[in-house]
Design a protein around this motif. Structure first.
Motif, mmCIF file in Angstrom:
data_model
loop_
_atom_site.group_PDB
_atom_site.id
_atom_site.type_symbol
_atom_site.label_atom_id
_atom_site.label_comp_id
_atom_site.label_asym_id
_atom_site.label_seq_id
_atom_site.Cartn_x
_atom_site.Cartn_y
_atom_site.Cartn_z
ATOM 1 N N ILE A 1 0.744 -1.152 0.087
ATOM 2 C CA ILE A 1 -0.044 0.161 0.147
ATOM 3 C C ILE A 1 0.986 1.354 0.041
ATOM 4 C CG2 ILE A 1 -0.128 0.099 2.431
ATOM 5 C CD1 ILE A 1 -3.266 0.615 1.746
ATOM 6 N N GLY A 2 2.089 1.223 0.619
ATOM 7 C CA GLY A 2 3.071 2.455 0.618
ATOM 8 C C GLY A 2 3.624 2.510 -0.803
ATOM 9 N N LEU A 3 3.687 1.202 -1.632
ATOM 10 C CA LEU A 3 4.482 1.410 -2.948
ATOM 11 C C LEU A 3 3.405 2.287 -3.701
ATOM 12 C CD1 LEU A 3 6.241 -1.891 -3.412
ATOM 13 C CD2 LEU A 3 7.277 0.287 -3.386
ATOM 14 N N ARG A 4 2.071 1.707 -3.755
ATOM 15 C CA ARG A 4 0.997 2.316 -4.434
ATOM 16 C C ARG A 4 1.075 3.839 -4.237
ATOM 17 N NH1 ARG A 4 -5.552 2.069 -3.817
ATOM 18 N NH2 ARG A 4 -6.024 3.342 -5.422
ATOM 19 N N ASP A 5 1.120 4.358 -2.920
ATOM 20 C CA ASP A 5 1.179 5.848 -3.059
ATOM 21 C C ASP A 5 2.432 6.533 -3.329
ATOM 22 O OD1 ASP A 5 -1.218 7.461 -1.007
ATOM 23 O OD2 ASP A 5 -1.580 5.334 -1.059
ATOM 24 N N SER A 6 3.426 5.696 -3.392
ATOM 25 C CA SER A 6 4.611 6.306 -3.708
ATOM 26 C C SER A 6 4.727 6.354 -5.485
ATOM 27 C CB SER A 6 5.787 5.347 -3.249
ATOM 28 O OG SER A 6 7.201 5.923 -3.781
ATOM 29 N N MET A 7 3.950 5.512 -5.982
ATOM 30 C CA MET A 7 3.833 5.737 -7.328
ATOM 31 C C MET A 7 2.854 6.758 -7.830
ATOM 32 S SD MET A 7 3.345 1.701 -8.482
ATOM 33 C CE MET A 7 3.031 1.986 -10.107
ATOM 34 N N MET A 8 1.897 6.980 -6.853
ATOM 35 C CA MET A 8 0.798 8.412 -7.166
ATOM 36 C C MET A 8 1.728 9.498 -6.790
ATOM 37 S SD MET A 8 -2.480 7.222 -4.793
ATOM 38 C CE MET A 8 -3.748 6.218 -5.431
ATOM 39 N N ALA A 9 2.578 9.420 -5.743
ATOM 40 C CA ALA A 9 3.340 10.759 -5.585
ATOM 41 C C ALA A 9 4.191 11.204 -6.472
ATOM 42 C CB ALA A 9 4.279 10.538 -4.363
ATOM 43 N N GLN B 1 -4.050 13.333 2.355
ATOM 44 C CA GLN B 1 -3.559 13.964 3.708
ATOM 45 C C GLN B 1 -2.160 14.015 4.017
ATOM 46 O OE1 GLN B 1 -6.133 11.081 5.906
ATOM 47 N NE2 GLN B 1 -4.201 10.231 6.759
ATOM 48 N N ARG B 2 -1.974 14.858 4.774
ATOM 49 C CA ARG B 2 -0.419 15.156 5.094
ATOM 50 C C ARG B 2 -0.038 14.164 6.404
ATOM 51 N NH1 ARG B 2 -1.838 20.869 4.327
ATOM 52 N NH2 ARG B 2 -0.820 21.727 2.842
ATOM 53 N N ASP B 3 -1.199 13.814 7.332
ATOM 54 C CA ASP B 3 -0.701 12.747 8.307
ATOM 55 C C ASP B 3 -0.485 11.401 7.862
ATOM 56 O OD1 ASP B 3 -1.156 14.439 10.945
ATOM 57 O OD2 ASP B 3 -2.628 15.169 9.609
ATOM 58 N N LYS B 4 -0.007 10.405 8.556
ATOM 59 C CA LYS B 4 -0.018 9.101 7.957
ATOM 60 C C LYS B 4 -1.456 8.623 7.910
ATOM 61 C CE LYS B 4 4.065 6.265 9.120
ATOM 62 N NZ LYS B 4 4.764 5.377 10.295
ATOM 63 N N SER B 5 -1.726 7.827 6.942
ATOM 64 C CA SER B 5 -2.824 6.983 6.802
ATOM 65 C C SER B 5 -2.832 5.684 7.403
ATOM 66 C CB SER B 5 -3.247 7.033 5.381
ATOM 67 O OG SER B 5 -3.077 8.206 4.435
ATOM 68 N N THR B 6 -4.000 5.516 7.591
ATOM 69 C CA THR B 6 -4.502 3.968 8.051
ATOM 70 C C THR B 6 -5.664 3.305 7.596
ATOM 71 O OG1 THR B 6 -5.942 4.755 10.073
ATOM 72 C CG2 THR B 6 -3.395 4.816 10.302
ATOM 73 N N LEU C 1 -3.956 -3.504 11.576
ATOM 74 C CA LEU C 1 -4.165 -1.966 10.908
ATOM 75 C C LEU C 1 -2.918 -1.796 10.293
ATOM 76 C CD1 LEU C 1 -5.858 0.484 11.333
ATOM 77 C CD2 LEU C 1 -4.440 1.429 13.161
ATOM 78 N N LEU C 2 -3.043 -1.152 8.924
ATOM 79 C CA LEU C 2 -2.027 -0.532 8.178
ATOM 80 C C LEU C 2 -1.748 0.620 8.189
ATOM 81 C CD1 LEU C 2 -3.099 -2.718 4.959
ATOM 82 C CD2 LEU C 2 -1.335 -3.451 6.729
ATOM 83 N N GLU C 3 -0.480 1.238 8.383
ATOM 84 C CA GLU C 3 0.002 2.660 8.354
ATOM 85 C C GLU C 3 0.927 2.947 7.301
ATOM 86 O OE1 GLU C 3 -0.414 4.013 12.849
ATOM 87 O OE2 GLU C 3 1.486 2.913 12.266
ATOM 88 N N TRP C 4 0.669 3.902 6.568
ATOM 89 C CA TRP C 4 1.464 4.333 5.474
ATOM 90 C C TRP C 4 1.431 5.934 5.449
ATOM 91 C CZ3 TRP C 4 -3.070 3.216 4.680
ATOM 92 C CH2 TRP C 4 -3.994 3.882 3.961
#
Length: 401
Positions: free
Chosen positions: A256-264, A286-291, A299-302
């Motif tokens: 899930i972190g890789l997905r958002d890294s690709m988005m970024a 959002q600017r905060d960590k997502s869950t 619980l996933l955090e990224w």
């Protein structure tokens, strides 16, 4: 307190949004707490029109496949294809079925008709070629990147031939096997062929970068940008497939972190072109960590795409979270009065934007409770993150379409 909150509320208009910000951001992100509701997309469309006409914004980027989005961009920029074809082939996640998305594409094409290239609106998908059930084959992106380079640079500089790529890729259904999302043993991402493809993709991207002056002169900046997108998609997909085959406890967190890294990475590339309205789920912006909790996973955090982009762009990134009162057709009824949504629901307006910092000040030490969603598809605001938003867009009631 109600009067203090009322004083911060303004119509959801471009002028009111800009007054919340110190300057016009290169990326203005508008989040949504749920997908699939055209009421929220209609609001997005109207805000985008105003940003185009009043503030000089020229691109909209949405949470859809970045490669598929090229079909939409070709249509809105040059009229390639038909609207029906674009809605069928240009969106992922089922977003092409949305009447509001169809209206967005239709309006952008009409706006661009007869305008100079420098004045035309552009469309971008900024998600990776991914679905919640798996990932696409890297064939399309890899082949397109190789084809672009092979037509323009000395063959001796290419790390492989198209035939080598085809042999290593094999059948596409090896890559798109839906069982791989739940069972790492079903993934081909750590096979010998996949590992070799990762090295070749990296070499192709390095060659693209090294030949940039020649490539832009020989084709155009737009063609080079597209090749860069193919490079990001290919390397991102191969990395994602590699970690789909991982068996460690961190597997889902990493994916899930890789997905958002690709988005970024896609958003940062879009930001280099012109001012852009970004639209996606709040959790991706959002600017905060997502869950998030998925299936029987812990619980996933990224760090979201928004957090990553904000770390790079600073004040040139702005984020408006959207909150809502009810989605009664999904079982989301009137919010409790002691939640942020409940306080905002008590105001008379149907929709408005509030200054998040002023709202947090008005609440003071009386921190609201977190709303509990009765439906998995809706994510309420986290009161602890309130001050990290530039504004809150509130929609009182979301009717069934």
């Amino acid at each position: 307190m109600a009067t203090d909150i009322q004083d911060t509320a303004h119509a959801v208009e471009a002028a009111a949004v800009m007054k919340l910000l110190p300057a016009r951001p290169r990326l203005l992100a508008l989040g949504e707490p749920t997908h699939g509701e055209d009421t929220l997309l209609d609001l997005r469309n109207e805000l985008f029109r105003q940003l185009v006409e009043q503030e000089g914004y020229r691109t909209i980027a949405i949470e859809s496949d970045c490669v598929m989005g090229l079909v939409v961009d070709d249509y809105v920029a040059t009229g390639t294809g038909t609207l029906d074809e674009v809605m069928e082939r240009g969106f992922s996640h089922g977003f092409g079925a949305s009447a509001a998305n169809r209206e967005l594409v239709r309006w952008m094409r009409a706006y661009n008709d007869g305008r100079a290239a420098s004045e035309r609106l552009r469309f971008a998908g900024f998600d990776g070629p991914l679905e919640i059930t798996g990932a696409a084959s890297p064939r399309h992106a890899l082949s397109a990147l190789h084809g672009y380079l092979s037509a323009l640079v000395d063959a001796d500089l290419l790390p492989c031939t198209a035939e080598t790529l085809d042999r290593l890729l094999g059948a596409d259904d090896r890559w798109t096997n839906p069982a791989a999302m739940m069972d790492p043993a079903e993934s081909v991402g750590q096979s010998a062929e996949a590992k070799e493809l990762r090295l070749l993709a990296d070499d192709l991207v390095a060659l693209l970068d090294a030949q940039t002056p020649h490539l832009i002169t020989a084709t155009s900046r737009d063609d080079w940008d597209r090749a860069c997108l193919y490079g990001r998609a290919a390397t991102g997909l191969l990395r994602y497939h590699f970690w789909m085959a991982d068996t460690s406890p961190a597997r889902m967190t990493r994916l899930i972190g890789l997905r958002d890294s690709m988005m970024a990475d896609n958003l940062l590339a879009v930001a280099e072109r012109n001012p852009t309205l970004v639209h996606a789920h709040n959790s991706h912006l959002q600017r905060d960590k997502s869950t998030m909790r998925m299936w029987d996973q812990p619980l996933l955090e990224w760090w979201s795409a928004g957090a990553l982009v904000n770390a790079r762009l600073g004040k040139e990134y702005a984020f408006l979270a959207t909150a809502l009162g009810t989605i009664r057709h999904q079982g989301v009824d009137t919010p409790p009065p002691h939640t942020v949504e409940g306080l905002l629901y008590a105001l008379p307006e149907d929709r408005y934007v509030v200054d998040a910092t002023r709202l947090a000040t008005a609440l003071g030490d009386a921190r609201p409770a977190a709303r509990v969603s009765p439906w998995f598809g809706y994510s309420p605001l986290d009161p602890a993150h309130l001050a990290e938003n530039d504004g809150i867009v509130f929609v009182k009631d979301v009717p069934e379409c």
